[in-house]
Design a protein around this motif. Structure first.
Motif, mmCIF file in Angstrom:
data_model
loop_
_atom_site.group_PDB
_atom_site.id
_atom_site.type_symbol
_atom_site.label_atom_id
_atom_site.label_comp_id
_atom_site.label_asym_id
_atom_site.label_seq_id
_atom_site.Cartn_x
_atom_site.Cartn_y
_atom_site.Cartn_z
ATOM 1 N N PHE A 107 66.251 24.096 60.025
ATOM 2 C CA PHE A 107 65.028 24.325 59.241
ATOM 3 C C PHE A 107 64.721 23.021 58.495
ATOM 4 O O PHE A 107 65.430 22.632 57.580
ATOM 5 N N GLY A 108 63.647 22.385 58.923
ATOM 6 C CA GLY A 108 63.244 21.102 58.347
ATOM 7 C C GLY A 108 63.158 20.064 59.445
ATOM 8 O O GLY A 108 64.182 19.644 59.980
ATOM 9 N N ALA A 109 61.929 19.684 59.797
ATOM 10 C CA ALA A 109 61.731 18.708 60.863
ATOM 11 C C ALA A 109 61.432 17.321 60.304
ATOM 12 O O ALA A 109 60.959 16.440 61.021
ATOM 13 N N GLY A 110 61.732 17.137 59.012
ATOM 14 C CA GLY A 110 61.556 15.829 58.387
ATOM 15 C C GLY A 110 62.792 14.972 58.554
ATOM 16 O O GLY A 110 63.644 15.216 59.414
ATOM 17 N N LYS A 111 62.906 13.970 57.701
ATOM 18 C CA LYS A 111 64.002 13.011 57.816
ATOM 19 C C LYS A 111 65.373 13.672 57.690
ATOM 20 O O LYS A 111 66.302 13.382 58.439
ATOM 21 N N THR A 112 65.525 14.589 56.726
ATOM 22 C CA THR A 112 66.826 15.210 56.518
ATOM 23 C C THR A 112 67.215 16.067 57.713
ATOM 24 O O THR A 112 68.362 16.021 58.190
ATOM 25 N N GLY A 113 66.270 16.841 58.230
ATOM 26 C CA GLY A 113 66.555 17.665 59.394
ATOM 27 C C GLY A 113 66.897 16.837 60.618
ATOM 28 O O GLY A 113 67.841 17.157 61.365
ATOM 29 N N GLN A 114 66.160 15.767 60.840
ATOM 30 C CA GLN A 114 66.435 14.903 61.990
ATOM 31 C C GLN A 114 67.792 14.215 61.838
ATOM 32 O O GLN A 114 68.507 13.998 62.821
ATOM 33 N N ILE A 166 70.351 26.038 59.745
ATOM 34 C CA ILE A 166 70.765 24.957 58.855
ATOM 35 C C ILE A 166 69.530 24.502 58.094
ATOM 36 O O ILE A 166 68.626 23.901 58.671
ATOM 37 N N ILE A 167 69.457 24.844 56.813
ATOM 38 C CA ILE A 167 68.336 24.383 55.996
ATOM 39 C C ILE A 167 68.627 22.941 55.594
ATOM 40 O O ILE A 167 69.551 22.666 54.824
ATOM 41 N N ALA A 168 67.855 22.012 56.134
ATOM 42 C CA ALA A 168 68.095 20.585 55.921
ATOM 43 C C ALA A 168 66.840 19.946 55.332
ATOM 44 O O ALA A 168 66.022 19.358 56.046
ATOM 45 N N VAL A 169 66.678 20.115 54.054
ATOM 46 C CA VAL A 169 65.522 19.580 53.323
ATOM 47 C C VAL A 169 65.999 19.099 51.953
ATOM 48 O O VAL A 169 67.080 19.455 51.497
ATOM 49 N N LYS A 170 65.166 18.308 51.297
ATOM 50 C CA LYS A 170 65.510 17.810 49.955
ATOM 51 C C LYS A 170 65.064 18.773 48.860
ATOM 52 O O LYS A 170 65.723 18.889 47.829
ATOM 53 N N ASN A 171 63.961 19.458 49.084
ATOM 54 C CA ASN A 171 63.360 20.288 48.038
ATOM 55 C C ASN A 171 63.154 21.727 48.520
ATOM 56 O O ASN A 171 63.142 22.005 49.720
#
Length: 454
Positions: A353-360, A410-415
């Motif tokens: 969960f999160g297709a931004g930098k953290t997810g990638q 996997i929640i992979a985000v900053k906020n």
């Protein structure tokens, strides 16, 4: 006379040489010569290079009788026939228009050198990549370009860290002498110092030109003797600093501190204090301690971004092991979390969960560790939904749950981590199928092997 001589010091890069060579021979600027200085490759690299030579008369293969990056570079510079010199590491890739863009700017400005921007990248075996930008002197570039008088701008030595993202006048480079110590580790430090402390004009542009490979774990960045090589390079560079002003002395030692701390980061990532580093640590510590005592580097003179570096310097001078343990602890916290996610991904199909930098970043970490259970990404951003990142699609959270009801997330985000967790629970995902990673994207962690203690 060719416009540019491309120098390519080479040794045992069979995995990477084809992609590198293709990027060089396909340059939009065709009036170039390509000098490959090989130090005795035995892994199949030479056979590939001979094939390229038969296809392209611009390529010249030069055999070095020493396995020394500095020796190979000095040889290449002495043989270069072009008006300018470019340096390409043989595990890297350059943009098709790199040489044309930099050459035009060099002719326009009559600069001793012109540099563009670059990206570092990791590539896993399936072809997915993780990239991060490298912008030299970003603090100084305004309006897409910065023109400097390097010899009068010592702080450039703190911001400009690489040779390969630019081109240099050949007549200027003939005055530069690389250190010819064995191997291919850190001989660019002394050369870069000579270039910056003597150049009359340098231009930095926001043109993207170079792809800097980070997944070659045989590269000098990962060498356990890196601190010894750094000490040797500073021994060599000492002859040049004696002729310069006090401000050059200050940045010279600040750079030494920065490079030393970088090597400690590499050691901390491995989770092991390297015995091979002891000699280099001792020599660098003695040199830096003397500089501090002589007032060549002072905490009150440090800029904001250097405050953290000074704290690490203080630890290093008190006890090198203290610096190692401090850095190791920070990496361990992040790595343990990533390892827990890895262990979940071994056993279960997962969405990130999160297709931004953290997810990638999390996806790249798992892929580089051999995980094959990633289904794809999900994200609340409607502009990303329906798109693909590498070989994975981005779905809405509801689509992901409908498509794979038993998947783990996997929640992979900053906020908004807790809000997203509540959202997934409301969609029917039990809490025991949700993991969280929100510790940032420290690319150094991609290097860490799972068989190390954690």
């Amino acid at each position: 006379m060719p416009k540019i001589s491309v120098l390519m010091p080479c040794l045992n890069v069979v995995k990477y040489i084809t992609q590198c060579m293709d990027s060089v021979i396909c340059q939009t600027l065709t009036d170039i010569e390509i000098l490959i200085i090989d130090a005795g490759s035995v892994d199949g690299t030479l056979q590939i290079l001979h094939e390229y030579m038969h296809k392209d008369s611009r390529i010249h293969l030069i055999h070095s009788d020493k396995k020394s990056y500095g020796y190979q570079m000095n040889m290449g510079i002495s043989l270069a026939c072009g008006n300018y010199i470019a340096i390409v590491e043989t595990d890297d890739i350059i943009q098709p228009e790199m040489l044309e863009v930099l050459y035009q700017k060099a002719v326009e400005t009559n600069a001793d050198y012109v540099k563009g921007t670059s990206e570092g990248f990791y590539r896993e075996s399936g072809g997915m990549e993780w990239r991060f930008s490298i912008l030299p002197c970003k603090e100084l570039i305004k309006n897409n370009e910065y023109c400097a008088v390097p010899k009068d701008t010592p702080e450039l030595f703190l911001y400009d860290n690489f040779l390969w993202n630019g081109i240099y006048k050949t007549v200027f480079m003939r005055k530069i002498k690389f250190n010819e110590t064995p191997g291919a580790a850190f001989q660019d430090i002394g050369a870069l110092f000579q270039i910056l402390s003597t150049a009359q004009k340098g231009v930095y542009c926001k043109y993207f030109v170079y792809h800097y490979r980070q997944d070659n774990f045989n590269a000098s960045s990962y060498n356990r003797k890196g601190l010894m090589y750094t000490a040797e390079e500073y021994d060599y560079t000492e002859q040049f600093i004696r002729k310069l002003s006090g401000k050059w002395n200050r940045v010279y030692y600040l750079k030494m501190v920065g490079l030393t701390v970088d090597r400690f980061h590499a050691m901390a990532i491995s989770g092991e204090y390297w015995p091979e580093a002891e000699g280099g640590i001792k020599r660098l510590r003695e040199r830096v301690l003397l500089a501090v005592r002589n007032g060549l580097i002072l905490p009150e003179e440090c800029e904001d971004w250097q405050k953290s570096l000074w704290f690490k310097l203080d630890l290093f001078l008190k006890s090198p092991n203290s610096l190692f343990e401090y850095l190791k602890q920070d990496y361990e916290i992040k790595f343990i979390r990533l390892k827990e996610i890895y262990e979940t991904a071994i056993l279960h199909k997962i969405y990130i969960f999160g297709a931004g930098k953290t997810g990638q970043f999390v996806a790249m970490f798992l892929l580089m560790k051999g995980i094959k259970n990633i289904i794809g990404y999900c994200d609340n951003n409607v502009e990303l939904q329906g798109k693909s990142l590498g070989r994975f699609s981005v779905l809405s959270p509801s689509e992901a749950v409908e498509k794979q009801p038993d998947a783990f997330y996997i929640i992979a985000v900053k906020n908004y981590v807790h809000e997203i967790k509540e959202q997934m629970v409301e969609l029917g995902v039990s809490e025991d199928r949700i993991e969280i990673y929100s510790m940032g994207t420290d690319t150094s962690l991609l290097q860490r092997k799972l068989d190390k203690k954690s």
